[in-house]
Design a protein around this motif. Structure first.
Motif, PDB file in Angstrom:
ATOM      1  N   VAL A   1      93.509  23.986-100.179  1.00 11.85           N
ATOM      2  CA  VAL A   1      92.579  23.493 -99.164  1.00 11.85           C
ATOM      3  C   VAL A   1      91.416  22.719 -99.799  1.00 11.85           C
ATOM      4  O   VAL A   1      90.857  21.804 -99.189  1.00 11.85           O
ATOM      5  N   GLU A   2      91.087  23.067-101.039  1.00 17.07           N
ATOM      6  CA  GLU A   2      89.980  22.390-101.741  1.00 17.07           C
ATOM      7  C   GLU A   2      90.208  20.883-101.821  1.00 17.07           C
ATOM      8  O   GLU A   2      89.277  20.113-102.012  1.00 17.07           O
ATOM      9  N   GLY A   3      91.453  20.464-101.653  1.00 17.55           N
ATOM     10  CA  GLY A   3      91.789  19.049-101.713  1.00 17.55           C
ATOM     11  C   GLY A   3      91.004  18.212-100.719  1.00 17.55           C
ATOM     12  O   GLY A   3      90.839  17.002-100.896  1.00 17.55           O
ATOM     13  N   ILE A   4      90.494  18.867 -99.685  1.00 18.28           N
ATOM     14  CA  ILE A   4      89.719  18.138 -98.677  1.00 18.28           C
ATOM     15  C   ILE A   4      88.497  17.474 -99.310  1.00 18.28           C
ATOM     16  O   ILE A   4      88.016  16.447 -98.835  1.00 18.28           O
ATOM     17  N   GLY A   5      88.041  18.049-100.435  1.00 17.88           N
ATOM     18  CA  GLY A   5      86.899  17.479-101.142  1.00 17.88           C
ATOM     19  C   GLY A   5      87.147  16.058-101.616  1.00 17.88           C
ATOM     20  O   GLY A   5      86.221  15.298-101.854  1.00 17.88           O
ATOM     21  N   LEU A   6      88.428  15.705-101.729  1.00 18.39           N
ATOM     22  CA  LEU A   6      88.778  14.358-102.191  1.00 18.39           C
ATOM     23  C   LEU A   6      88.375  13.277-101.198  1.00 18.39           C
ATOM     24  O   LEU A   6      88.112  12.150-101.574  1.00 18.39           O
ATOM     25  N   LEU A   7      88.381  13.638 -99.913  1.00 19.79           N
ATOM     26  CA  LEU A   7      88.177  12.559 -98.945  1.00 19.79           C
ATOM     27  C   LEU A   7      86.906  12.675 -98.113  1.00 19.79           C
ATOM     28  O   LEU A   7      86.618  11.799 -97.301  1.00 19.79           O
ATOM     29  N   ILE A   8      86.130  13.750 -98.359  1.00 25.05           N
ATOM     30  CA  ILE A   8      84.899  13.930 -97.577  1.00 25.05           C
ATOM     31  C   ILE A   8      84.012  12.675 -97.633  1.00 25.05           C
ATOM     32  O   ILE A   8      83.458  12.257 -96.628  1.00 25.05           O
ATOM     33  N   ALA A   9      83.926  12.076 -98.822  1.00 26.28           N
ATOM     34  CA  ALA A   9      83.010  10.947 -99.006  1.00 26.28           C
ATOM     35  C   ALA A   9      83.331   9.763 -98.108  1.00 26.28           C
ATOM     36  O   ALA A   9      82.432   9.049 -97.670  1.00 26.28           O
ATOM     37  N   VAL A  10      84.610   9.567 -97.846  1.00 27.66           N
ATOM     38  CA  VAL A  10      84.956   8.383 -97.045  1.00 27.66           C
ATOM     39  C   VAL A  10      85.319   8.742 -95.610  1.00 27.66           C
ATOM     40  O   VAL A  10      85.622   7.865 -94.795  1.00 27.66           O
ATOM     41  N   ASP A  11      85.264  10.027 -95.308  1.00 25.57           N
ATOM     42  CA  ASP A  11      85.719  10.445 -93.972  1.00 25.57           C
ATOM     43  C   ASP A  11      84.957   9.769 -92.844  1.00 25.57           C
ATOM     44  O   ASP A  11      85.540   9.328 -91.868  1.00 25.57           O
ATOM     45  N   ARG A  12      83.632   9.677 -93.012  1.00 28.33           N
ATOM     46  CA  ARG A  12      82.820   9.163 -91.901  1.00 28.33           C
ATOM     47  C   ARG A  12      83.172   7.717 -91.562  1.00 28.33           C
ATOM     48  O   ARG A  12      83.255   7.336 -90.396  1.00 28.33           O
ATOM     49  N   VAL A  13      83.380   6.929 -92.599  1.00 29.35           N
ATOM     50  CA  VAL A  13      83.689   5.514 -92.355  1.00 29.35           C
ATOM     51  C   VAL A  13      85.072   5.388 -91.691  1.00 29.35           C
ATOM     52  O   VAL A  13      85.250   4.636 -90.725  1.00 29.35           O
TER      53      VAL A  13
END
Ligand code: ASP
Length: 425
Positions: A378-390
């Motif tokens: 589940v920690e893999g979600i950290g990979l995309l948090i930065a671009v999620d909003r855009v």
């Protein structure tokens, strides 16, 4: 009340551009006379979002109730319901398959894995991520439980699925009661519906300001640079969303609904811009309903069913995103992606997307649910948090457009000739 709708999309587009520039330049720390720019974006952005959210519950309930009460006696009701769900599932599945295609072409996770960035990217989860992880454990049962809320207040408290089920039942019940009471209740709910549309108009006057603040806030937080490290992932998502929104759906409109897709894009412009800037299809719902009914010319009978229901159930853009994100994370971890695993991702994306709300970043929760189900960290979600909003801005726009296309497809298949004929935009 006559509607003089002179909304200029250019003003809003300018506000978006200005928001991107100002947000990227000021970041979160710049301030003037002790007041940080970020807090100003945040305050006015939130006020605008609140104003939109304020409209959703009364608008959705009155829209469904009046719509169903009108067709409740109609023997076609069941057939129509089946057709609507067929379109929802069909379009979402199509979106997911397009996403799957692009993620397999670009293989974004493999390059991240090979470059070794996974070691630093997957540092311990922060508080927000942890809460997402714990929320996900309840998610599957929550979806089912939401369908039948234990009281009406709960349903009217923002539980969209419950609200929709209750409104469907209530509208159906109104169609069965004696004529005198039927007329009174219909007048009451129609009055609420019309009043809510007037309030929507008033709120939309503030669209450029709201859009500017929300976009500036988002770009102040993520900045333009954050896109670079995840370029391949972003490209996969954007290529998928683009293909689905600008090729697949228009083809369906052209060949199945036999309407001009360009006219539909024009009709939906205010809703698409609102979706892009708010990242919330629920907050956009009032504008979507107005565009589908007033600008595209779909009858209230179809619009009141298809659009609010689709807003909760038909999340094509989110489903596509969830599929790409899970495959991306799996690749980054070096998980073997057999056809069967990919099929499971497709199926799970379809089911889980139904249960997420039309709020910003809801897909993050869905992704955690899918990762857990498949046993991928589940920690893999950290990979995309930065671009999620855009990317959220883009997939929300697709969600809204897909709902509106379903409304057109259903309306046309029901023989509505007026759709996109007498356009006033
Ligand atoms: N923000 C999306 C929406 O409101 C949901 C998501 O996060 O995918 O439609």
């Amino acid at each position: 009340m006559t509607k003089k709708q002179k909304k200029s999309p250019w003003v809003v587009l300018f506000a978006i551009l200005l928001g991107i520039i100002c947000g990227s330049l000021t970041g979160v720390n710049t301030s003037l006379f002790g007041v940080s720019f970020y807090s100003v974006y945040n305050l006015f952005g939130k006020l605008f979002l609140n104003a939109l959210m304020l409209i959703v519950v009364p608008l959705v309930s009155s829209s469904i109730i009046t719509g169903v009460a009108r067709i409740g006696n109609d023997h076609d009701f069941q057939r129509l319901g089946l057709k609507i769900f067929g379109f929802y599932l069909g379009t979402s599945l199509l979106a997911i398959l397009i996403g799957l295609f692009f993620v397999n072409i670009f293989n974004p996770g493999i390059s991240i894995h090979e470059s070794g960035t996974i070691a630093t990217a997957l540092q311990p989860l922060n508080a927000a991520q942890t809460s997402i992880a714990s929320e996900s454990q309840l998610h599957f049962t929550d979806i089912i439980l939401q369908l039948i809320p234990s009281n009406i207040v709960d349903a009217f408290h923002g539980q969209m699925l419950g609200l929709i089920v209750f409104s469907l039942l209530f509208g159906f019940a109104i169609s069965k009661i004696e004529q005198k009471n039927h007329t009174i209740l219909m007048g009451f709910w129609q009055g609420i519906f019309q009043a809510m549309l007037v309030i929507t108009d008033i709120v939309m006057k503030f669209l450029p300001i709201g859009v500017f603040c929300l976009v500036a806030k988002s770009f102040a937080t993520t900045g333009l640079g954050s896109l670079q490290s995840l370029a391949l992932f972003c490209i996969s998502v954007l290529a998928g969303l683009f293909t689905f929104t600008f090729i697949a759906l228009p083809l369906l409109l052209k060949f199945m609904a036999k309407v001009d897709p360009r006219l539909h894009f024009k009709a939906m412009t205010p809703a698409l811009i609102t979706a892009f800037s708010t990242s919330s299809s629920s907050a956009t719902l009032p504008v979507t309903i107005e565009c589908v009914e007033k600008r595209a010319g779909v009858s209230n009978r179809i619009c009141s069913l298809v659009v609010p229901l689709g807003n909760s159930v038909n999340m094509s853009g989110s489903a596509l995103y969830e599929c790409v994100a899970v495959i991306f994370i799996a690749q980054a971890y070096g998980v073997e992606l057999s056809i069967l695993t990919q099929f499971s991702v497709v199926l799970l994306s379809l089911i889980v997307s139904i249960g997420i709300g039309g709020i910003p970043s809801a897909s993050l929760i869905a992704i955690v649910v899918i990762l857990k189900t498949l046993g991928i960290p589940v920690e893999g979600i950290g990979l995309l948090i930065a671009v999620d909003r855009v990317l959220d801005m883009c997939r929300t726009t697709t969600n809204v457009f897909s709902d509106s296309c379903c409304a057109i497809l259903v309306a046309r298949s029901e023989g509505e000739e007026q759709v996109l004929k007498s356009h006033s935009f």
